[in-house]
Scaffold this active site. Structure first.
Site, PDB file in Angstrom:
ATOM      1  N   CYS A   1     118.143  52.849  -0.538  1.00 26.84           N
ATOM      2  CA  CYS A   1     118.329  52.247  -1.858  1.00 26.84           C
ATOM      3  C   CYS A   1     117.800  53.188  -2.942  1.00 26.84           C
ATOM      4  CB  CYS A   1     117.681  50.861  -1.881  1.00 26.84           C
ATOM      5  SG  CYS A   1     118.293  49.819  -3.221  1.00 26.84           S
TER       6      CYS A   1
ATOM      7  N   GLU B   1     115.373  48.112   6.967  1.00 31.35           N
ATOM      8  CA  GLU B   1     114.018  47.566   7.173  1.00 31.35           C
ATOM      9  C   GLU B   1     113.949  46.075   6.852  1.00 31.35           C
ATOM     10  OE1 GLU B   1     114.966  49.167   4.564  1.00 31.35           O
ATOM     11  OE2 GLU B   1     113.922  48.463   2.763  1.00 31.35           O
TER      12      GLU B   1
ATOM     13  N   HIS C   1     119.543  48.096   3.357  1.00 26.72           N
ATOM     14  CA  HIS C   1     118.127  48.115   3.754  1.00 26.72           C
ATOM     15  C   HIS C   1     117.948  47.775   5.234  1.00 26.72           C
ATOM     16  CE1 HIS C   1     116.114  48.217  -0.262  1.00 26.72           C
ATOM     17  NE2 HIS C   1     117.272  47.702  -0.671  1.00 26.72           N
TER      18      HIS C   1
END
Lengths: 225, 77
Positions: free
Chosen positions: A89, A199, A197
């Site tokens: 990002c 994560e 993302h």
């Protein structure tokens, strides 16, 4: 051997903790947290992650100020030595501004901030970062961005496609990115930038775990390297 | 010395903001607007002996992203 990773925090990063939690969950070792103003990276890093967020409040252009942080000089050197560098990002925006990756991330074509799960197709499953997936696999990973509209000129797009450097594409182009590109690799394959993302998809409580294979694959690839 | 740097999107780079403003102008009844492109102005106050090379470097390294943007340096005296 312990997996030695670092997560960089810029003023305005807000996914640094998520990234650190994901790396620790998968590797069993907590990453070193590095502040953007630090002049040095820790020695012997296996993996460097630039997290999402809004470094410097997106002043001037997203990622532009952070790309000139003191630590970025060290990160460029580490990337040149072949250390894997992941930018997610805002981290992707920083890597393009630092010219470690081609292109630029522009305002979403819709002008809207987009926060939802995005369908992705794994284009290149050979890279360090994507080896936990199979080529053509469809996965669902959250996106949350205002400036995720990947732009590069046609010549550059043809080149990165020809070199197999498109890591991920959107199954449904949500932000206007050229050729649906969601993640792109550098020429050597050790730097990846992606808007989604991974994560944020490593625990069932996140609503999805398609990001687990991302980190597990990277760890496995690096352990066998 | 006052310097004005005009940063604009390169031709061919889609400008979503410009397009939205274009639609808004049409919504206000302004017909005959063919295109709208949005850029940025950066005003600098620099030492009088600042070289042209240094100004160019400022633009190339930070003020503009030359992947998507052009820049023009104006000396206002």
């Amino acid at each position: 051997m312990a997996f030695r990773s670092a997560v960089i925090t810029f003023p305005g990063s807000n996914c640094d903790r998520d990234m650190a939690v994901a790396l620790e969950q998968v590797s069993g070792t907590a990453p070193v947290r590095v502040w953007h103003g630090d002049a040095q990276l820790p020695d012997g890093l296996d993996f460097i992650a630039l997290p999402g967020g809004f470094s410097y409040g997106d002043y001037l252009r997203s990622g532009a100020m952070a790309a000139n942080s003191p630590i970025m000089r060290e990160i460029v050197r580490a990337a040149d030595r072949g250390v894997p560098v992941l930018g997610v990002c805002n981290g992707f925006q920083v890597l393009t501004e630092a010219r470690l990756l081609p292109g630029a991330l522009m305002r979403n074509a819709s002008q809207h901030f987009i926060c939802r799960n995005a369908g992705l197709t794994v284009e290149n499953a050979q890279s360090i970062f994507t080896s936990g997936y199979s080529a053509g696999q469809e996965i669902s990973i959250p996106v949350a961005h205002h400036d995720g509209n990947f732009f590069a000129d046609e010549e550059t797009l043809d080149r990165i496609e020809g070199e197999g450097r498109v890591a991920f594409r959107y199954t449904d182009n949500l932000n206007g990115s050229r050729r649906d590109i969601a993640g792109v690799l550098n020429k050597a394959g050790n730097v990846l930038g992606m808007m989604p993302h991974p994560e944020r998809a490593v625990d069932a409580a996140h609503g999805g775990t398609d990001g687990l294979a991302f980190f597990e694959g990277a760890m496995k690839a690096l352990a066998s390297a | 010395m006052k310097i004005r740097v005009l940063v604009s999107l390169k031709p061919g780079v889609l400008d979503p903001q410009g397009r939205a403003v274009h639609h808004a102008l049409e919504g206000l009844g302004f017909n005959g607007v063919d295109d709208v492109r949005i850029g940025r102005t950066v005003e600098l106050d620099v030492a009088d002996d600042t070289s042209d090379a240094a100004l160019t470097e400022m633009c190339e390294k930070l003020l503009a992203n030359t992947v998507i943007e052009n820049y023009k340096i104006e000396k206002l005296g």
